[in-house]
Enzyme design. Structure first.
Site, PDB file in Angstrom:
ATOM      1  N   GLY A  69       0.778  -1.516  -0.098  1.00  0.00           N
ATOM      2  CA  GLY A  69       0.074   0.071   0.289  1.00  0.00           C
ATOM      3  C   GLY A  69       1.065   1.435   0.085  1.00  0.00           C
ATOM      4  N   ASN A 124       4.400   5.782 -10.596  1.00  0.00           N
ATOM      5  CA  ASN A 124       3.715   4.073 -11.035  1.00  0.00           C
ATOM      6  C   ASN A 124       2.512   4.813 -10.698  1.00  0.00           C
ATOM      7  OD1 ASN A 124       2.544   1.954  -9.795  1.00  0.00           O
ATOM      8  ND2 ASN A 124       3.023   2.263  -7.471  1.00  0.00           N
ATOM      9  N   CYS A 127      -0.018   0.858  -9.615  1.00  0.00           N
ATOM     10  CA  CYS A 127      -0.061  -0.181  -8.126  1.00  0.00           C
ATOM     11  C   CYS A 127      -1.609  -0.311  -8.238  1.00  0.00           C
ATOM     12  CB  CYS A 127       0.458   1.242  -6.866  1.00  0.00           C
ATOM     13  SG  CYS A 127       0.519  -0.162  -5.481  1.00  0.00           S
ATOM     14  N   THR A 191       3.266  -5.396 -10.365  1.00  0.00           N
ATOM     15  CA  THR A 191       2.578  -7.130 -10.378  1.00  0.00           C
ATOM     16  C   THR A 191       1.670  -7.045 -10.784  1.00  0.00           C
ATOM     17  OG1 THR A 191       1.956  -5.688  -7.600  1.00  0.00           O
ATOM     18  CG2 THR A 191       3.825  -7.021  -8.336  1.00  0.00           C
TER      19      THR A 191
HETATM   20  C1  LIG Z   1       6.929  -6.281  -1.435  1.00  0.00           C
HETATM   21  C2  LIG Z   1       7.432  -5.280  -2.201  1.00  0.00           C
HETATM   22  C3  LIG Z   1       6.781  -4.105  -2.982  1.00  0.00           C
HETATM   23  C4  LIG Z   1       6.995  -3.080  -3.807  1.00  0.00           C
HETATM   24  N1  LIG Z   1       6.879  -1.948  -4.390  1.00  0.00           N
HETATM   25  C5  LIG Z   1       6.533  -0.962  -5.281  1.00  0.00           C
HETATM   26  C6  LIG Z   1       6.500   0.768  -5.313  1.00  0.00           C
HETATM   27  O1  LIG Z   1       6.876   0.954  -4.016  1.00  0.00           O
HETATM   28  N2  LIG Z   1       6.734   0.734  -6.166  1.00  0.00           N
HETATM   29  C7  LIG Z   1       6.322   0.377  -7.332  1.00  0.00           C
HETATM   30  O2  LIG Z   1       6.172   0.721  -8.600  1.00  0.00           O
HETATM   31  N3  LIG Z   1       6.415  -1.153  -7.506  1.00  0.00           N
HETATM   32  C8  LIG Z   1       6.407  -2.037  -6.391  1.00  0.00           C
HETATM   33  N4  LIG Z   1       6.460  -3.256  -6.665  1.00  0.00           N
HETATM   34  C9  LIG Z   1       6.510  -3.911  -7.905  1.00  0.00           C
HETATM   35  C10 LIG Z   1       7.864  -4.024  -8.680  1.00  0.00           C
HETATM   36  O3  LIG Z   1       8.873  -2.700  -8.399  1.00  0.00           O
HETATM   37  C11 LIG Z   1       8.116  -5.455 -10.081  1.00  0.00           C
HETATM   38  O4  LIG Z   1       7.219  -4.359 -10.907  1.00  0.00           O
HETATM   39  C12 LIG Z   1       7.104  -6.232  -9.553  1.00  0.00           C
HETATM   40  O5  LIG Z   1       7.525  -6.975  -8.233  1.00  0.00           O
HETATM   41  C13 LIG Z   1       7.921  -7.646 -10.757  1.00  0.00           C
HETATM   42  O6  LIG Z   1       8.827  -7.939 -10.811  1.00  0.00           O
HETATM   43  P1  LIG Z   1       9.387  -8.900  -9.821  1.00  0.00           P
HETATM   44  O7  LIG Z   1       8.848  -9.998 -10.361  1.00  0.00           O
HETATM   45  O8  LIG Z   1      11.154  -9.080 -10.248  1.00  0.00           O
HETATM   46  O9  LIG Z   1       9.250  -8.642  -8.478  1.00  0.00           O
HETATM   47  C14 LIG Z   1       7.039  -4.066  -5.039  1.00  0.00           C
HETATM   48  C15 LIG Z   1       6.770  -5.113  -5.319  1.00  0.00           C
HETATM   49  C16 LIG Z   1       6.903  -5.506  -4.124  1.00  0.00           C
HETATM   50  C17 LIG Z   1       7.330  -7.322  -4.140  1.00  0.00           C
END
Ligand SMILES: Cc1cc2nc3c(=O)[nH]c(=O)nc-3n(C[C@H](O)[C@H](O)[C@H](O)COP(=O)(O)O)c2cc1C
Length: 308
Positions: A69, A124, A127, A191
């Site tokens: 969040g 972003n 989200c 995600t």
């Molecule tokens: C715990 C967690 C927190 C995240 N926080 C953010 C965030 O604050 N802003 C954002 O743009 N993406 C956020 N993401 C998404 C990641 O930057 C990334 O886009 C996503 O996890 C897919 O890549 P991955 O599979 O390598 O983790 C977050 C992901 C995780 C797992």
């Protein structure tokens, strides 16, 4: 290993990505942060945010769900406490920006646009874990146009990268809207909206009910989406892509580069093996050497189609 990325010269194509590596000093115990090509901060909002109630993460097969969040220190504390730390590092620093309104996004970017430690901003608009803002901006091409052009002015000379959600009907429509409104780079993917249920309590495990799925489970879909956006939008316009989603090894990263990414991002893998980004950089270098590739730039979009 050096790459050009929207006018920036990076020492190599590997970033660590938003929300998985704090504000950089958290990673320093595990790796030399200076070996990275780029670094992306946790999303920053105008006001500090505590984020959602716990539980806000849950592990899944080959991945995890998070519903943090957008918990973050807020703009002023970021400037006072985090930016001085980031200033000491050599990778290109991107500040990931979030907000509930277009004005909030623009306010963060305007305030930071004169900071010399910052190379660019990652918008972003994808989200899945907040009630207002977030993905609601990133699903509608008209809103993408509006927010991108508004913050483009605020960003001035800094690179503006727009982060795309995979949870849309046609990602290329959204990518096109962002680029035509002034995005200098695209990052994908954020995600996937998802859910895990505890069958004993018959309730969702996350207090937020749903969360965003990340990690190796999403990688093949992310590779496909990068290739689609590269072919349909980015290639002809010369817009570089930061490809991410489930990268854990150099071989994963190379798949994204062949699909069309100029740079790659490491997210969830930082929780499994903090410091793995350094190994991934070495692995890409070894692959290039073993295959007679003089510059990693040559690999971008060099995917060959299957012979008939
Ligand atoms: C715990 C967690 C927190 C995240 N926080 C953010 C965030 O604050 N802003 C954002 O743009 N993406 C956020 N993401 C998404 C990641 O930057 C990334 O886009 C996503 O996890 C897919 O890549 P991955 O599979 O390598 O983790 C977050 C992901 C995780 C797992």
């Amino acid at each position: 290993m050096s790459v050009d990325f929207a006018g920036l010269k990076l020492s190599n194509p590997v970033f660590t990505v938003s929300g998985t590596c704090g504000y950089a000093d958290e990673l320093s115990d595990f790796m030399d942060v200076n070996c990275l090509g780029g670094f992306i901060t946790k999303s920053i909002t105008v006001k500090p945010r505590k984020g959602n109630a716990a539980p806000r993460i849950v592990e899944t097969d080959s991945g995890m769900l998070n519903a943090i969040g957008l918990a973050n220190v807020g703009l002023e504390k970021f400037i006072e406490e985090k930016l001085p730390v980031l200033e000491k590092f050599s990778p290109a620093v991107f500040v990931n920006v979030a907000g509930q309104t277009i004005d909030e996004y623009a306010a963060v970017i305007e305030r930071l646009s004169s900071e010399s430690a910052i190379a660019g901003f990652e918008l972003n608009i994808s989200c899945p874990n907040v009630a207002k803002g977030g993905i609601s901006f990133g699903r509608d091409p008209e809103q993408v146009t509006e927010i991108t052009s508004a913050v483009k002015k605020a960003a001035g000379e800094k690179v503006l990268m727009v982060k795309l959600s995979p949870s849309v009907t046609d990602i290329s429509t959204i990518a096109r809207a962002a680029v035509e409104a002034g995005a200098g780079a695209l990052s994908l993917v954020n995600t996937f909206t998802a859910m895990v249920i505890d069958i004993e309590t018959r309730r969702p495990i996350l207090a937020n009910r749903t969360g965003g799925l990340s990690g190796p489970a999403i990688k093949p879909i992310a590779v496909y989406l990068v290739n689609k956006v590269y072919n349909e939008v980015a290639k002809e316009r010369g817009i570089p892509i930061l490809g991410l989603g489930g990268i854990r090894t150099a071989s994963d990263a190379i798949e994204f580069i062949l699909a069309g990414a100029s740079t790659v991002g490491i997210g969830t893998a930082n929780f499994i093996e903090p410091g793995c980004a350094a190994k991934i950089i070495d692995g890409i270098r070894d692959y290039c050497a073993a295959n007679g590739i003089g510059s990693v730039k040559e690999l971008t979009g060099s995917l060959l189609e299957k012979e008939p």
